[in-house]
Design an enzyme around this catalytic site. Structure first.
Site, short mmCIF file in Angstrom:
data_model
loop_
_atom_site.label_atom_id
_atom_site.label_comp_id
_atom_site.label_asym_id
_atom_site.label_seq_id
_atom_site.Cartn_x
_atom_site.Cartn_y
_atom_site.Cartn_z
N ASP A 1 5.13 -3.93 -7.25
CA ASP A 1 4.41 -2.90 -6.60
C ASP A 1 5.08 -2.15 -5.92
O ASP A 1 5.94 -2.45 -5.05
CB ASP A 1 3.16 -3.57 -5.93
CG ASP A 1 1.90 -3.11 -5.81
OD1 ASP A 1 1.68 -2.45 -7.04
OD2 ASP A 1 1.17 -2.93 -4.77
N PRO A 2 4.91 -0.67 -5.56
CA PRO A 2 5.71 0.15 -4.72
C PRO A 2 5.10 -0.27 -3.22
O PRO A 2 3.98 -1.00 -3.10
CB PRO A 2 5.06 1.49 -4.98
CG PRO A 2 4.52 1.54 -6.31
CD PRO A 2 3.89 0.12 -6.51
#
EC number: 3.2.2.27
Length: 230
Positions: free
Chosen positions: A65-66
């Site tokens: 996930d960023p």
């Protein structure tokens, strides 16, 4: 159809961009960017693909996930923009890099030099709401990035896949292990780094695998000072 990625990844993923799920994802993102604070900004969503063309990929480092903090994410797994504090997981990656190859940690977290050498720094989900980890899971990104992983696995020239943590290791099913190299361990986050990440020597193992394939090894040494490149 307009180009989404400006290199050979466009052809690899074109079939996905034409699917109904991607149209739905696109509409979801349009609404999210209009009404929420989303990371990275919309111009850097596909940055990992832009900086590391399909034909140039030697290594994949999979993220989940960023980063969801302000000004951190810029489209690459584990990397942050110049001028931003190095996150804890990346600090641990730097510690292992020093232990493995004697490379001293730098004071930034901008991993473009790795991307430029063929290290695809790919998250399985490419966007996130500010301060809300995993908020864009299950909206279609996973299908797109799984397709990218499978395409690399099936490519004529094999790839080294670095899988840290359970979420990354769950992607093993997408990878042909008879022809590609998988290097796996615990995740470098402070919660799990001492459970098998430290001492796993992923950087030297990757370079040994690349040399065995007849490829140039990665120069993991990052520059001491960086400026952001668009």
């Amino acid at each position: 159809m307009k180009k989404i990625i400006h290199n050979d990844w466009q052809d690899v993923l074109q079939g996905e961009f034409e699917q109904a799920y991607y149209a739905k994802l696109h509409e979801f993102l349009k609404h999210e960017y209009a009404t929420q604070n989303i990371h990275p900004d919309m111009y850097h969503i596909f940055q990992a693909f832009e900086w590391t063309p399909f034909s140039k990929v030697k290594v994949v480092i999979l993220g989940q996930d960023p980063y969801h903090g302000q000004n951190q994410a810029h489209g690459l797994s584990f990397s942050v923009q110049p001028g931003v504090q190095v996150p804890p997981s990346l600090q641990n990656i730097y510690k292992e890099l020093q232990s493995d190859l004697g490379i001293a940690p730098v004071q930034h977290g901008y991993l473009k030099k790795w991307a430029d050498q063929g290290v695809l720094l790919l998250n399985s989900v490419l966007t996130v709401r500010d301060g809300q980890a995993y908020s864009h899971q299950g909206h279609g990104w996973e299908r797109l990035t799984d397709t990218a992983i499978q395409a690399l696995s099936e490519r004529e020239q094999p790839v080294v896949f670095i899988l840290w943590g359970k979420a990354a290791r769950d992607k093993i099913k997408l990878i042909d292990q008879s022809r590609n190299i998988i290097i796996q361990s615990a995740h470098p986050s402070p919660l799990s780094a001492y459970r098998g990440f430290f001492g796993s020597k992923p950087f030297s193992k990757t370079n040994e695998a690349l040399e065995a394939m007849g490829e140039t090894p990665i120069d993991w040494q990052l520059p001491t000072e960086v400026l952001e490149e668009k």
